[in-house]
Design an enzyme around this catalytic site. Sequence first.
Site, PDB file in Angstrom:
ATOM      1  N   GLY A   1     -65.130-101.724 -39.365  1.00  0.00           N
ATOM      2  CA  GLY A   1     -65.063-102.956 -38.587  1.00  0.00           C
ATOM      3  C   GLY A   1     -66.242-103.862 -38.888  1.00  0.00           C
TER       4      GLY A   1
ATOM      5  N   GLY B   1     -69.095-106.880 -37.311  1.00  0.00           N
ATOM      6  CA  GLY B   1     -69.949-106.948 -36.128  1.00  0.00           C
ATOM      7  C   GLY B   1     -71.173-106.063 -36.221  1.00  0.00           C
ATOM      8  N   HIS B   2     -71.350-105.412 -37.389  1.00  0.00           N
ATOM      9  CA  HIS B   2     -72.473-104.491 -37.601  1.00  0.00           C
ATOM     10  C   HIS B   2     -73.368-104.982 -38.733  1.00  0.00           C
ATOM     11  CE1 HIS B   2     -70.428-101.529 -35.108  1.00  0.00           C
ATOM     12  NE2 HIS B   2     -69.356-101.623 -35.857  1.00  0.00           N
TER      13      HIS B   2
ATOM     14  N   ASP C   1     -61.169 -95.691 -38.035  1.00  0.00           N
ATOM     15  CA  ASP C   1     -61.447 -95.665 -39.469  1.00  0.00           C
ATOM     16  C   ASP C   1     -60.721 -94.508 -40.137  1.00  0.00           C
ATOM     17  OD1 ASP C   1     -63.204 -97.822 -39.246  1.00  0.00           O
ATOM     18  OD2 ASP C   1     -64.907 -96.537 -38.800  1.00  0.00           O
TER      19      ASP C   1
ATOM     20  N   HIS D   1     -71.213 -98.720 -30.941  1.00  0.00           N
ATOM     21  CA  HIS D   1     -70.777 -99.994 -30.354  1.00  0.00           C
ATOM     22  C   HIS D   1     -71.280-100.127 -28.938  1.00  0.00           C
ATOM     23  CE1 HIS D   1     -67.895 -98.268 -33.115  1.00  0.00           C
ATOM     24  NE2 HIS D   1     -67.772 -99.465 -33.612  1.00  0.00           N
TER      25      HIS D   1
END
Lengths: 331, 331, 210, 210
Positions: free
Chosen positions: A53, A55-56, A109, A218
Site C-alpha cells: 500500500g 502512505g508509507h 499483501d 498503520h
Amino acid sequence: MKKFINLSENITTELLQGLAMTFPEKVQVLSEKIVARKTPKDPNKVAIVTLGGAGHEPALSGFVGEGMLDYSVVGDIFAAPGAPKVFEALKMANCSAGVLFIVLNHEGDVLSANMAMEMAKREGINVKMLLTHEDISAGLDQDIKDRRGLVGCVPVYKIAGAAAEAGLPLDEVFRIAEGFNKNLATLAVAMSNATHPQSGMAIGDLADDEMEIGMGQHGEGGGGRMKVQPADDTAYIMLDQLCEAINVQTNDELMLLINGTGATTLMELFLVARACHLSLSDKGAAVARSKVGEMLTVQEMAGFQMCMGKFDSESLSYWDKPCDTPYWTQL
Amino acid sequence: MKKFINLSENITTELLQGLAMTFPEKVQVLSEKIVARKTPKDPNKVAIVTLGGAGHEPALSGFVGEGMLDYSVVGDIFAAPGAPKVFEALKMANCSAGVLFIVLNHEGDVLSANMAMEMAKREGINVKMLLTHEDISAGLDQDIKDRRGLVGCVPVYKIAGAAAEAGLPLDEVFRIAEGFNKNLATLAVAMSNATHPQSGMAIGDLADDEMEIGMGQHGEGGGGRMKVQPADDTAYIMLDQLCEAINVQTNDELMLLINGTGATTLMELFLVARACHLSLSDKGAAVARSKVGEMLTVQEMAGFQMCMGKFDSESLSYWDKPCDTPYWTQL
Amino acid sequence: MNTLNHSKLNGMFLAASASIQQQVPYLNELDGKTGDGDHGTTMHRVCQSIDSSLTNSERPVGQQLDDLGWDIMSQDGGSAGMLIGKFLMGIGAGIAAEEVNTEQLAAAFRSGLDQMVASSGAKPGDKTMLDALIPAIEALEQQARQGASIEQMFEQAVKAADEGFQATKAMVPARGRAKNMGERAVGYLDPGAASMSIMFESFNQYIAAA
Amino acid sequence: MNTLNHSKLNGMFLAASASIQQQVPYLNELDGKTGDGDHGTTMHRVCQSIDSSLTNSERPVGQQLDDLGWDIMSQDGGSAGMLIGKFLMGIGAGIAAEEVNTEQLAAAFRSGLDQMVASSGAKPGDKTMLDALIPAIEALEQQARQGASIEQMFEQAVKAADEGFQATKAMVPARGRAKNMGERAVGYLDPGAASMSIMFESFNQYIAAA
Ligand SMILES: Nc1ncnc2c1ncn2[C@@H]1O[C@H](COP(=O)(O)OP(=O)(O)O)[C@@H](O)[C@H]1O
Ligand SMILES: Nc1ncnc2c1ncn2[C@@H]1O[C@H](COP(=O)(O)OP(=O)(O)O)[C@@H](O)[C@H]1O
Ligand SMILES: [Mg+2]
Ligand SMILES: [Mg+2]
Ligand SMILES: [Mg+2]
Ligand SMILES: [Mg+2]
C-alpha cells in the site's frame, strides 16, 4: 485533518507522479501504479519485485533503482494492490534469469501476492516469493507466519538487489536474501496516532502520556502500552527483546536500523541510535552497519521502528555494494 | 511534550554522538560541538565551514562530508553556537587554500559569526564569509539583509563544496557559490506548531484550521495566515511568489527543493512537487534538478519550505558532482 | 418467490452497495479501533465497482459476476477487496443459469464462500467477515433444503449474519490486522463482518420489496 | 552609599541571576509569542555562567567580568547570550578600579552598553533588550551627574528599565526573530527587554538591602 492533499481518491496516483517527476533519471511509473526503474536491468539478471500500500513513503517505491528493486506495485493508501495489477508487474519483470518477489507479511499483501503467484505460475513465469515477517511484537514463541513485516523489507531489498545486480542466479539470490531475512527482528513504538489521509480519521487511541511498544505498520495496536519513557529507557527495552530474538552474541556483526515513522525528529532518532550503540558495546557486540532516518513511515505517527539483523560475510558484502535509488544512494 | 529524549540539557551533545556513531566512516565530533569530516580534505583545497543551532536535523551537520561541508559548528537547540566555539572551528579549518564560511542570516548566527570573523582576521586566517538570506516572506522590496536564511543554505553547501573539492581558489569558490546564492528564493508554510524540546513549549499559535505561509525556521511567525488550502493551491500560491522573486523566464534551468519541516509526510511533499512541476511547465520553464525530503526541519512542525533557484552551466555542473555525506549522497 | 433472475440478483447487489456506501464512516471507525482505519474506504471502492458493473444484465450472469470479481480485485481494496472479489467470482462460477431456483441460488452462494475461504486461510471464530458470512450462507442452504421461499431464505440469512457479526465482539482475532492486538481486541466488532451483515440486510429488504 | 566594591558588584549580578532563573518559563513563553521560545533557556545558561564565575572575587574585577563575558558567549546562548556576553566584557573593560564611585560605576555600565550596541546593530525602538537597557543606563549616568547615591541611581534605573520594557509592547520589531512578524508583534512584550528589566529590579533590591 491537516494535510496537504487534493482529492483524497487521487493521492496515490498523484504522489507517484510527483516521485517520478522528482527522480526522472531513476524511476518511471507504468500502468498508473507500477513504479519501475528508468533504465531496465539486464534481462540476464534476476528482477526484484515487491508490492504494498501507499502512505508509507519513501517505502516502498522510493527504493526502486539500480542495486535494489526493479518494480514496486502500489495499492492505495494502506491498501494492498489487487492481484491483477501485481500479475501485470510480474509479467513486466519476467526475464530469463527469473523474478524474486518480496512480500511483507500483511493479510492483504499476502492474499494479493498468492493470487498473483498462481496466475504467474500458470503463465510459466519463473518467480520465487520471499516473505518478510520480522515483527517480534507478538512474542518470540509466535509462529513466524504470524509475524508482521515491518521496515525489515528495506535491507532485504538492498541485499537481494545487490546479489541480483551481481548476476547471481535466482536460487542464490533467494538463498542469500532469505538467510539474512531469517535473522531479522523489528519492534515499533508509537507515541501519537496516525491520521488516515482518506478518511481523515485517527487510527488508534493513545493517550497524552502513553506510548505503545509493538505497534503495527498503520497505527493498529499490538503491543504493550506504558507511560512515555526517556529515549535511553525506550531503546533498552526494545533492544533487549531484539537481541534475544536473534540471539546476539559477542563478535556478531550487527545491522541496526532506526526508522522514523513520521513526526519523530531525526534529533530523537540519533538519541535512540546512540543508546543502542552504547548498550550493544556493553554487551560486547558491535554495530557493523546502520541507518537512521525515515524509510518506512506511518503518516505523521510519532514513533520509530528499531530493526536488528545479523550479517555474515556474504550479506555484508552485498550491503556494501553501491546502489542508486531515490531514497537509498550509496557509493 | 511527547519526545524521545533524556535530560534536556544533553540533547545536543547526545544527538551529535548518535550522528557520529551512525556514520563513523563519514563524520566525527571534535571538541564536543564541532562536526568534522572523518577524513580531512586536502589542505590545498578550500575548507567549507558553517554554524547554526541544533534541532533542525539533518541540517546542518548531516551535510558534512566529501563534496559538501568540512566543519559544522553546532550550538544548542535553536541557539547559535558562541563565537569562541566558532573561532575554534575556523582555526581547525585554517589551511593554505583558505576558508569559506557560510552563515544563515539569523540574528544569533550572524552575531556569533561576526565576532568569530574578527577573531579569525586578527589571527591571520584567510576566511571569507557568505551569508544566505533567501526567505522572501518579508516581501520582495525588503532589504536583502533583512531576509532570513532558510533551507537554501543546503544547495549552497553543495555547490560551494563541489567547487572547493574541484580545487578552485577561495575567490572562485566564493564567486560561484554567491552567484547561485543570489538567485535563490524560499517560502515556508506551516500547519502545526513545533514544540521546543527543552522548554516543552509550543512555538506559535496556529489554529486548527489555519496555515501560515512565510513561517520562520523555528515556528516563529512572519507570514500570512489563511485557512488550510489543498496541496495544489498551496503550491501555486508559493510558487508564483518565488517565480516573481527570481524572475523565472522561459528556458531557465531551475532548481526546486521541497523540504519537509517535520510531521508533513513525504507523500504530501510529492503532491506539492508534482503541482510545481506541472505549473512550471505551464509557464514554459523546467525543473533541471530537484530534491524532495527532509533537509532542514523545525522539530515536528507540519509544513514545508519551497526553495527555487536558477542554475547557470557552472553551478549546474557543481550540483552534479558526486558527494558523500550522511544525508546527501550522490554518485 | 421461488426463482431469482439475473436482473434481480443484480438488484440485490446494487441495493447492498447503496446501503454500504452510507456506512463508510462507520466502517472506517470500526477498523480504526482494531485495524488501519480504512475498511469503509475499501468498501466504497468495492461498491463503486458493483455500481458500474451491474447496471445492466446484457452479459451472461456468470460472466458478469466473474468480471465484477476481477474488477473489485483490481481496485486495491486490501484484504477485504481481494476476498470479496473472490466471493463474487465464486458466485459467478457456481451459478447454474440466468434464472435460478432456491437450491441453485444457495449453491451459487456456497461456491462464492468456498472460493473466499480457500484464499482466506481463516477459520470460523477468527473474528473476520467469515463469521458473518458462513452462518448466513448456511442459513440459505438450510432454508432451501426445507423448501423455503427466497424471501424466507434471506429473512433467515440476515438473522444469521447479524448474530455472527455481533458474536465477533467477544472473539480474539486470529487473522487480519487486528490479530496482534490479541485479547485487547475483545469488545470490538469486526469491520468486515459488519459489511457482510449490512449486505445481507439489504439483500433481505430488496427481496422482500421485489 | 557612594562607592561600590568588587564583592558587591558580584553580589548584584548573583542576585539578578537568582531572580531570572525563577522566570525561565515566563521568558520562554514571551519568546514563544514572537520568537523561537527559548529566551528563558538562554538566560538560564547565562545565569549558570554568572553563578559559577562570580562566587569569589579573587581575580581583578575587570579580568573577572571579561572572563565571564567570554564564558557566557561560549554557552551557545543565541543572540541574547552573545550580546550579554559583550555587555559584561564591556563593563569589565570600562571599570576603573576594584572599588568605584558613582560616576565610575555609570561609566563602566556605559562601556558595557557601547560594546553591546556595537555588535547588536539595533536602534532604540527596535523592540529589543536595548529598549530597556539604554534608558536604564542613561538613568544611571544622569543620577551620577546629579550627585545621587548608588541607591538612588538604581532606584531610577529600574524605573527607566521597566518603562522601556513596557514600551516594547507597542513597538514593531526591527531586529531579532520577531522582525518578520511585523505589525502582528504589536501587543507582545520583548523577552530580552523583560530580562533586562528583571536584572535591574534585582540590582535595585540588592543595593537597597546591602
Ligand atoms: N484472512 C482473512 N480472512 C477473512 N477475512 C479477513 C481476512 N483478513 C482480513 N479479513 C477481513 O477484512 C477486514 C479488513 O478489511 P480492510 O480494512 O478493507 O482491509 P485491510 O486489513 O487490508 O486494511 C477485517 O475486518 C476482516 O473481516
Ligand atoms: N540585534 C539585536 N540587538 C539587541 N537585542 C537583540 C538583537 N537580536 C535579538 N535581541 C534580543 O534577544 C532576544 C531574544 O533572545 P533569545 O531568544 O535568547 O535568542 P534567539 O533569538 O537567538 O533565540 C530578543 O527578545 C531581543 O531582546
Ligand atoms: Mg488497509
Ligand atoms: Mg533561539
Ligand atoms: Mg483496514
Ligand atoms: Mg529565542
